[in-house]
Design an enzyme around this catalytic site. Structure first.
Site, mmCIF file in Angstrom:
data_model
loop_
_atom_site.group_PDB
_atom_site.id
_atom_site.type_symbol
_atom_site.label_atom_id
_atom_site.label_comp_id
_atom_site.label_asym_id
_atom_site.label_seq_id
_atom_site.Cartn_x
_atom_site.Cartn_y
_atom_site.Cartn_z
ATOM 1 N N ASN A 9 0.853 -1.191 0.000
ATOM 2 C CA ASN A 9 0.000 0.000 0.000
ATOM 3 C C ASN A 9 0.894 1.247 0.000
ATOM 4 O O ASN A 9 1.497 1.570 1.011
ATOM 5 C CB ASN A 9 -0.894 -0.053 1.256
ATOM 6 C CG ASN A 9 -1.729 1.196 1.444
ATOM 7 O OD1 ASN A 9 -1.825 2.040 0.548
ATOM 8 N ND2 ASN A 9 -2.334 1.340 2.620
ATOM 9 N N LYS A 11 0.004 4.241 -0.116
ATOM 10 C CA LYS A 11 -0.667 5.388 0.518
ATOM 11 C C LYS A 11 -0.515 6.622 -0.390
ATOM 12 O O LYS A 11 -0.486 6.473 -1.605
ATOM 13 C CB LYS A 11 -0.138 5.606 1.935
ATOM 14 C CG LYS A 11 -0.197 4.303 2.759
ATOM 15 C CD LYS A 11 0.026 4.490 4.213
ATOM 16 C CE LYS A 11 -0.070 3.132 4.909
ATOM 17 N NZ LYS A 11 0.031 3.216 6.348
ATOM 18 N N HIS A 95 -9.429 0.676 5.305
ATOM 19 C CA HIS A 95 -8.137 0.948 5.948
ATOM 20 C C HIS A 95 -8.356 1.958 7.075
ATOM 21 O O HIS A 95 -9.161 2.883 6.935
ATOM 22 C CB HIS A 95 -7.144 1.496 4.917
ATOM 23 C CG HIS A 95 -5.747 1.554 5.464
ATOM 24 N ND1 HIS A 95 -5.333 2.567 6.302
ATOM 25 C CD2 HIS A 95 -4.703 0.709 5.338
ATOM 26 C CE1 HIS A 95 -4.067 2.329 6.652
ATOM 27 N NE2 HIS A 95 -3.667 1.212 6.075
ATOM 28 N N GLU A 97 -6.793 4.431 8.036
ATOM 29 C CA GLU A 97 -6.621 5.845 7.676
ATOM 30 C C GLU A 97 -7.864 6.381 6.964
ATOM 31 O O GLU A 97 -8.189 7.557 7.071
ATOM 32 C CB GLU A 97 -5.345 6.015 6.826
ATOM 33 C CG GLU A 97 -4.108 5.864 7.703
ATOM 34 C CD GLU A 97 -2.856 5.394 6.975
ATOM 35 O OE1 GLU A 97 -2.794 5.492 5.747
ATOM 36 O OE2 GLU A 97 -1.943 4.908 7.668
ATOM 37 N N GLU A 174 -5.067 -5.355 10.926
ATOM 38 C CA GLU A 174 -4.173 -4.205 10.996
ATOM 39 C C GLU A 174 -4.383 -3.460 12.318
ATOM 40 O O GLU A 174 -5.211 -2.533 12.391
ATOM 41 C CB GLU A 174 -4.461 -3.252 9.831
ATOM 42 C CG GLU A 174 -4.109 -3.814 8.484
ATOM 43 C CD GLU A 174 -3.349 -2.790 7.657
ATOM 44 O OE1 GLU A 174 -2.296 -3.142 7.130
ATOM 45 O OE2 GLU A 174 -3.799 -1.639 7.587
ATOM 46 N N GLY A 180 2.630 2.172 10.908
ATOM 47 C CA GLY A 180 3.537 3.313 10.766
ATOM 48 C C GLY A 180 4.288 3.679 12.032
ATOM 49 O O GLY A 180 4.890 4.746 12.107
ATOM 50 N N SER A 219 3.784 -2.175 10.354
ATOM 51 C CA SER A 219 5.237 -2.160 10.551
ATOM 52 C C SER A 219 5.923 -3.466 10.168
ATOM 53 O O SER A 219 6.868 -3.898 10.825
ATOM 54 C CB SER A 219 5.583 -1.763 11.997
ATOM 55 O OG SER A 219 5.135 -0.446 12.259
#
Ligand code: PGA
Length: 262
Positions: A9, A11, A95, A97, A174, A180, A219
Site C-alpha cells: 500500500n 498510501k 483501511h 486511515e 491491521e 507506521g 510495521s
C-alpha cells in the site's frame, strides 16, 4: 495450503519518476517469488502507469479505496467499474486511515459499518477482490478489547453479506497501534488474533474459514516478515512504508516465498 499474498500500500506517496524506478526494481526480482501473490496499491492517479509496467508480470495491482456508488455526483470518488479500465484485481476497503477520515465527519459507527459493507458488496459484485482491513485502536488495545472489536466487525460483515462472500475476499488484521509506528505486533500476537478471526468465520462456515487468507499489516519490514509469515494463520502481509523501498519489499515477498517452499 493457502497461497500467500503480499500487498504493498503506497498510501499518498510516489511520483512518475520515482514509481518507475520502484516498479522496475520489483519487476527485476519478480521471478524470486513465483509462488506468492503480490499486489501493489498506488494512488489512483498512477494506475495507468502501474498497469503499463506490470501488465505482463506476475504482480497485480488495485486501489486504496472504492466508492460504494456506481456513478454520479460524488466529487472525488472513484467507482468500481472505472477500476476495470485499469485491470485492477484488488481493492483495499476500510483501511484505518480511511476510517479515521470518515470518523472526522462524525459519522456514527453504524453508518461507517454500513458504508464499508456497501463498498465490500460493490467490489464483489464488480468482480474485484476486496481486502477488508480491521484492527483495534491503541485505546482498545490498552483495555484488552481486541477480540471484541474484531469479532464485531466480522459479525457485521458476515451478517450483511453472507459468509460465502468471504471466499472471494481477503481479510487484513491491521492493529492501528502498529501502523507506521515501527512497533509491529509480535508473531505470537498476530497468530492469536488471526486464529481468533478464522474461528469466528468458522462458526458460520468451516470451509470458507479454512480457505480464507488473513494478512497481517502494521510495521512489517524485511527483517520481521519471516517470523510473522511462519505462523500458520498468517497468510501474508499488507505493507505500508516498506513497500516504498524496493529492497525491503522484495525481501518481504521472498520471505513469503520461503514459507511456501517450507
Ligand atoms: P506500515 O503500514 O507498514 O507503514 O505500518 C501498514 C498499512 O497501513 O497498511
Amino acid at each position: 495450503m493457502r497461497k500467500p499474498l503480499v500487498a504493498g500500500n503506497w498510501k499518498m506517496n510516489g511520483s512518475s519518476a520515482g514509481n518507475k524506478l520502484l516498479l522496475n526494481e520489483i519487476l527485476a526480482a519478480a521471478n524470486s517469488f513465483p509462488s506468492v501473490d503480490v499486489a501493489l496499491f498506488p494512488p489512483a492517479v498512477y494506475l495507468h502507469q502501474v498497469q503499463q509496467a506490470l501488465k505482463d508480470s506476475n504482480v497485480a495491482w488495485g486501489t486504496q479505496n472504492v466508492s460504494s456508488y456506481h456513478q454520479g455526483a460524488y466529487t472525488g470518488e472513484i467507482s468500481a467499474t472505472m477500476l476495470h479500465d485499469f485491470d485492477c484485481k484488488y481493492v483495499l476497503i476500510g483501511h484505518s486511515e480511511r476510517r479515521c477520515l470518515y470518523a472526522e465527519l462524525e459519522l456514527d459507527q453504524l453508518v461507517l459499518d454500513r458504508i464499508i459493507a456497501e463498498k465490500y458488496n460493490m467490489a464483489i459484485s464488480e468482480g474485484l477482490i476486496p481486502i477488508i482491513c480491521i484492527g483495534e485502536s491503541p485505546e482498545e488495545h490498552a483495555v484488552g478489547k481486541t477480540e471484541e472489536v474484531i469479532g464485531r466487525h466480522l459479525d457485521i460483515l458476515i451478517e450483511h453479506q453472507g459468509v460465502k462472500s468471504l471466499s472471494q475476499a481477503v481479510l487484513a488484521y491491521e492493529p492501528v497501534w502498529a501502523i507506521g509506528t515501527g512497533r509491529s505486533a509480535t508473531p505470537e500476537w498476530a497468530q492469536d488474533v488471526h486464529s481468533f478471526m478464522r474461528e469466528r468465520v468458522a462458526k458460520y462456515d468451516v470451509e470458507t474459514a479454512q480457505g480464507l487468507r488473513i494478512l497481517y499489516g502494521g510495521s512489517v519490514k524485511g527483517n520481521n516478515a519471516a517470523p510473522l509469515f511462519s505462523k500458520p494463520d498468517v497468510d501474508g502481509g499488507l505493507i505500508g512504508g516498506a513497500s516504498l523501498d524496493a529492497n525491503e519489499f522484495v525481501k518481504i515477498c521472498q520471505s513469503a516465498q520461503k514459507q511456501v517452499l517450507g
